[in-house]
Design a protein around this motif. Structure first.
Motif, PDB file in Angstrom:
ATOM      1  N   GLN A  98      39.175  46.871  28.857  1.00 19.54           N
ATOM      2  CA  GLN A  98      39.732  46.378  30.108  1.00 19.54           C
ATOM      3  C   GLN A  98      39.714  44.859  30.134  1.00 19.54           C
ATOM      4  OE1 GLN A  98      41.147  48.076  32.632  1.00 19.54           O
ATOM      5  NE2 GLN A  98      40.948  49.932  31.371  1.00 19.54           N
ATOM      6  N   GLN A 124      39.269  41.301  32.070  1.00 23.95           N
ATOM      7  CA  GLN A 124      38.571  40.670  33.174  1.00 23.95           C
ATOM      8  C   GLN A 124      38.866  39.184  33.195  1.00 23.95           C
ATOM      9  OE1 GLN A 124      34.406  41.476  33.649  1.00 23.95           O
ATOM     10  NE2 GLN A 124      34.603  43.593  32.954  1.00 23.95           N
ATOM     11  N   ALA A 136      40.258  34.669  30.640  1.00 23.53           N
ATOM     12  CA  ALA A 136      40.595  36.079  30.490  1.00 23.53           C
ATOM     13  C   ALA A 136      39.900  36.637  29.265  1.00 23.53           C
ATOM     14  CB  ALA A 136      42.098  36.261  30.368  1.00 23.53           C
ATOM     15  N   ASN A 193      45.555  34.146  38.333  1.00 26.98           N
ATOM     16  CA  ASN A 193      46.375  35.308  38.016  1.00 26.98           C
ATOM     17  C   ASN A 193      46.984  35.091  36.644  1.00 26.98           C
ATOM     18  OD1 ASN A 193      49.350  36.537  38.074  1.00 26.98           O
ATOM     19  ND2 ASN A 193      48.040  37.814  39.369  1.00 26.98           N
ATOM     20  N   SER A 240      48.476  44.462  27.523  1.00 21.67           N
ATOM     21  CA  SER A 240      47.211  45.137  27.297  1.00 21.67           C
ATOM     22  C   SER A 240      47.505  46.608  27.044  1.00 21.67           C
ATOM     23  CB  SER A 240      46.276  44.973  28.496  1.00 21.67           C
ATOM     24  OG  SER A 240      46.730  45.739  29.591  1.00 21.67           O
ATOM     25  N   ASP A 257      49.836  41.951  35.370  1.00 20.04           N
ATOM     26  CA  ASP A 257      49.023  40.793  35.698  1.00 20.04           C
ATOM     27  C   ASP A 257      47.635  41.210  36.176  1.00 20.04           C
ATOM     28  OD1 ASP A 257      50.042  41.839  38.071  1.00 20.04           O
ATOM     29  OD2 ASP A 257      50.140  39.881  39.054  1.00 20.04           O
ATOM     30  N   TYR A 258      46.714  40.255  36.123  1.00 19.73           N
ATOM     31  CA  TYR A 258      45.328  40.479  36.493  1.00 19.73           C
ATOM     32  C   TYR A 258      44.854  39.352  37.393  1.00 19.73           C
ATOM     33  CZ  TYR A 258      45.528  43.718  32.566  1.00 19.73           C
ATOM     34  OH  TYR A 258      45.880  44.733  31.711  1.00 19.73           O
ATOM     35  N   TRP A 259      43.877  39.658  38.224  1.00 15.48           N
ATOM     36  CA  TRP A 259      43.349  38.696  39.183  1.00 15.48           C
ATOM     37  C   TRP A 259      41.897  38.343  38.900  1.00 15.48           C
ATOM     38  CZ3 TRP A 259      46.288  36.277  42.747  1.00 15.48           C
ATOM     39  CH2 TRP A 259      47.507  36.848  43.088  1.00 15.48           C
TER      40      TRP A 259
END
Length: 119
Positions: free
Chosen positions: A1, A3, A24, A96, A101, A107-109
């Motif tokens: 995952q 992060q 990230a 962001n 992946s 997108d990821y926060w």
């Protein structure tokens, strides 16, 4: 995952500076857009600055000339240099990052970093 971990927030006087960092980690690759958003109490989250993989940047009008977004692709890191801070910059700042992946392209926060500017 994947992060995203933010750092660099804090309390400063008006006119001061801070630099936010967002790293990230995990299986994310071919990162494209990296950005910073902020949310003040009682307000909607708004885009502060963004940078593409090609280096194109855009800024909210309220921070132009004062904030600079940059990235280090080798470190999967995005920075936000904030100068000439004003009390109205007080907010929680979120990074962001968009990339590939195991979940595909998304997108990821980050967790958010509190920035407080005193008068």
């Amino acid at each position: 995952q994947v992060q995203l971990v933010e750092s660099g927030g804090g309390l400063v006087q008006a006119g001061g500076s801070l630099r936010l960092s967002c790293v990230a980690s995990g299986s994310i690759f071919m990162i494209n857009r990296m950005a910073w958003y902020r949310q003040a109490p009682g307000k909607q989250r708004e885009l502060v600055a963004a940078i593409t993989s090609g280096g194109t940047t855009n800024y909210a009008e309220s921070v132009k000339g004062r904030f600079t977004i940059s990235r280090d692709n080798a470190k999967n890191t995005v920075y936000l240099q904030m100068n000439s801070l004003k009390p109205e910059d007080t907010a929680v700042y979120y990074c962001n990052i968009a990339g590939f992946s195991g979940s595909g392209y998304r997108d990821y926060w980050g967790q958010g970093a509190q920035v407080t500017v005193s008068s």
